[in-house]
Design an enzyme around this catalytic site. Sequence first.
Site, PDB file in Angstrom:
ATOM      1  N   GLU A 114       0.791   2.028 -13.288  1.00 15.74           N
ATOM      2  CA  GLU A 114      -0.064   0.913 -13.671  1.00 15.74           C
ATOM      3  C   GLU A 114      -1.426   1.401 -14.147  1.00 15.74           C
ATOM      4  O   GLU A 114      -1.956   2.397 -13.648  1.00 15.74           O
ATOM      5  CB  GLU A 114      -0.199  -0.047 -12.481  1.00 15.74           C
ATOM      6  N   CYS A 121      -8.972   2.046 -15.651  1.00 13.37           N
ATOM      7  CA  CYS A 121      -8.585   2.750 -14.426  1.00 13.37           C
ATOM      8  C   CYS A 121      -7.206   3.370 -14.684  1.00 13.37           C
ATOM      9  O   CYS A 121      -6.224   2.668 -14.904  1.00 13.37           O
ATOM     10  CB  CYS A 121      -8.544   1.744 -13.285  1.00 13.37           C
ATOM     11  N   CYS A 129       2.241   8.596  -4.973  1.00 11.08           N
ATOM     12  CA  CYS A 129       1.228   9.490  -4.410  1.00 11.08           C
ATOM     13  C   CYS A 129       1.837  10.227  -3.229  1.00 11.08           C
ATOM     14  O   CYS A 129       2.602   9.654  -2.454  1.00 11.08           O
ATOM     15  CB  CYS A 129       0.009   8.690  -3.955  1.00 11.08           C
ATOM     16  N   CYS A 179      -2.512   7.857   2.773  1.00 10.78           N
ATOM     17  CA  CYS A 179      -3.648   7.092   3.289  1.00 10.78           C
ATOM     18  C   CYS A 179      -3.119   5.741   3.783  1.00 10.78           C
ATOM     19  O   CYS A 179      -2.387   5.049   3.068  1.00 10.78           O
ATOM     20  CB  CYS A 179      -4.705   6.905   2.201  1.00 10.78           C
ATOM     21  N   CYS A 237      -3.659   2.205   1.792  1.00  7.73           N
ATOM     22  CA  CYS A 237      -3.435   2.171   0.342  1.00  7.73           C
ATOM     23  C   CYS A 237      -1.976   1.853   0.028  1.00  7.73           C
ATOM     24  O   CYS A 237      -1.072   2.497   0.566  1.00  7.73           O
ATOM     25  CB  CYS A 237      -3.806   3.524  -0.268  1.00  7.73           C
ATOM     26  N   GLY A 273      -2.069   7.757  -7.571  1.00  5.56           N
ATOM     27  CA  GLY A 273      -1.990   9.211  -7.449  1.00  5.56           C
ATOM     28  C   GLY A 273      -3.286   9.886  -7.062  1.00  5.56           C
ATOM     29  O   GLY A 273      -4.348   9.274  -7.053  1.00  5.56           O
ATOM     30  N   GLU A 274      -3.160  11.161  -6.693  1.00  6.02           N
ATOM     31  CA  GLU A 274      -4.323  11.986  -6.360  1.00  6.02           C
ATOM     32  C   GLU A 274      -4.556  12.931  -7.545  1.00  6.02           C
ATOM     33  O   GLU A 274      -3.802  13.914  -7.722  1.00  6.02           O
ATOM     34  CB  GLU A 274      -4.058  12.757  -5.057  1.00  6.02           C
ATOM     35  N   SER A 278     -11.783  10.544  -9.065  1.00  8.46           N
ATOM     36  CA  SER A 278     -11.913  10.186  -7.653  1.00  8.46           C
ATOM     37  C   SER A 278     -10.898  10.994  -6.856  1.00  8.46           C
ATOM     38  O   SER A 278      -9.726  11.066  -7.218  1.00  8.46           O
ATOM     39  CB  SER A 278     -11.650   8.686  -7.478  1.00  8.46           C
ATOM     40  N   SER A 287     -13.374   9.766  -1.880  1.00  7.61           N
ATOM     41  CA  SER A 287     -12.936   8.694  -0.990  1.00  7.61           C
ATOM     42  C   SER A 287     -13.181   9.125   0.448  1.00  7.61           C
ATOM     43  O   SER A 287     -12.356   9.813   1.038  1.00  7.61           O
ATOM     44  CB  SER A 287     -11.442   8.421  -1.217  1.00  7.61           C
ATOM     45  N   LEU A 288     -14.293   8.690   0.995  1.00  4.63           N
ATOM     46  CA  LEU A 288     -14.707   9.192   2.313  1.00  4.63           C
ATOM     47  C   LEU A 288     -14.077   8.355   3.439  1.00  4.63           C
ATOM     48  O   LEU A 288     -13.343   8.873   4.267  1.00  4.63           O
ATOM     49  CB  LEU A 288     -16.235   9.177   2.379  1.00  4.63           C
ATOM     50  N   HIS A 289     -14.444   7.111   3.502  1.00  6.27           N
ATOM     51  CA  HIS A 289     -13.825   6.097   4.368  1.00  6.27           C
ATOM     52  C   HIS A 289     -14.038   6.270   5.875  1.00  6.27           C
ATOM     53  O   HIS A 289     -13.749   5.346   6.646  1.00  6.27           O
ATOM     54  CB  HIS A 289     -12.323   5.961   4.103  1.00  6.27           C
ATOM     55  N   ASN A 328      -8.659  -4.358   0.103  1.00  2.00           N
ATOM     56  CA  ASN A 328      -7.727  -5.276  -0.564  1.00  2.00           C
ATOM     57  C   ASN A 328      -6.388  -5.226   0.164  1.00  2.00           C
ATOM     58  O   ASN A 328      -5.748  -4.181   0.184  1.00  2.00           O
ATOM     59  CB  ASN A 328      -7.519  -4.863  -2.021  1.00  2.00           C
TER      60      ASN A 328
END
Length: 370
Positions: A101, A114, A121, A125, A128, A170-171, A202, A224-226, A301
């Site tokens: 996508e 994006c 992936c 995580c 996600c 994906g990473e 990212s 992406s810390l989180h 989300n």
Amino acid sequence: MNFVLEPVNPKKVNLLDLDRKGLAAFFVGLGEKPFRATQLLKWIYQEDVQDFDLMSNLSKSLRAYLTENCVIETPEIVVEQIASDATRKWVMQTHCGNRVETVFIPEEGRGTLCVSSQIGCALACTFCSTAQQGFNRNLSTAEIIGQVFVAQKRLGTTAKITNVVMMGMGEPLLNFDNVVAAMNLMMDDFTYGLSKRRVTISTSGVVPAMYRLTEVCDVSLAVSLHAVRDELRDELVPINKKYPLKELMEACRDNAKIAPRRTVTFEYVMLAGVNDSMDDARGLLKLLKTVPAKINLIPFNPFPGSSYRCSSKDTMNQFKALLNDAGIVTTIRKTRGEDIDAACGQLVGQVQDKSRRHLKLTNAGSNHVA
Ligand code: SAH
């Protein structure tokens, strides 16, 4: 003209797989001058000409060679959805039948695309939805730059892609070479000429690849810390077990050294009762004390089956205020395209999972003992 290169395999070369350097080498291999690369890029990306016969500044024999041995092949849009806020999501089909996508987010004065870097992936995580799909394979350079190509073509003159964020499925740093080649292509003056400040990669924190990136490709970096404690980050972003916070921060500091006044953007998903306390905010300040940073808080989300909840508006505002008051520019990411599942972490595509994650999760969740 002296063609020294025979196509190694019968499969035709997809010219979208090559950045300017790659194309120059390709042409030199054919006994041509390297500047053919810029001519070709211009035809493909700026003039939208895909028929080699129409590339009038190439010799007749070169055109014939390209027609015989090369293709310009992109993924294909199979579904288009337009959200109430005008965000567009495209499902793109790759030649192997999987789907990824791509999302276009129009804003006043800019248009952000994006872009996905992998089919599914390989990371897990927990918050996600892409992660729940498992992993199939890396996208090729052509499939990555092809998303920009197809999206801009579809938008036509109605909107221009001014920014690209490698924040789709994906990473990206686990598909290093193809992603770097695709980013080089986007920034090339003979394609879209995006400035390095308008191309952002990212990462969840693949530390060795972050150092490599700093060395070879100057684009904006988002991390992406989180979570600000290893124990919690191990759980939310499991790659943290391999590359814990201390190492991650060191790699961020290294990246920030590329240029004066450069900052790293830290993404922080807001999960109610998990990582959104004022203590977490203070922890974030402490962690980022020695890194030139901006913070982007992302409202969580939800997706089917997710067990997290998004923090309340009040909590997010307090969290943001604490950071801003301490002098770190902090914004709350505006959620876009929610009604078509196009928001952060909601991209799923259609992935033939090769990692058998689904199986592992099912087994882990059952009481069955073999
Ligand atoms: N793998 C890369 C690229 C994905 S970018 C990375 O981890 O950075 C997508 C961003 O959205 C990341 O910051 C990711 O952590 C975040 N994200 C993932 N799932 C989300 C969700 N459900 N709600 C909000 N943000 C999410």
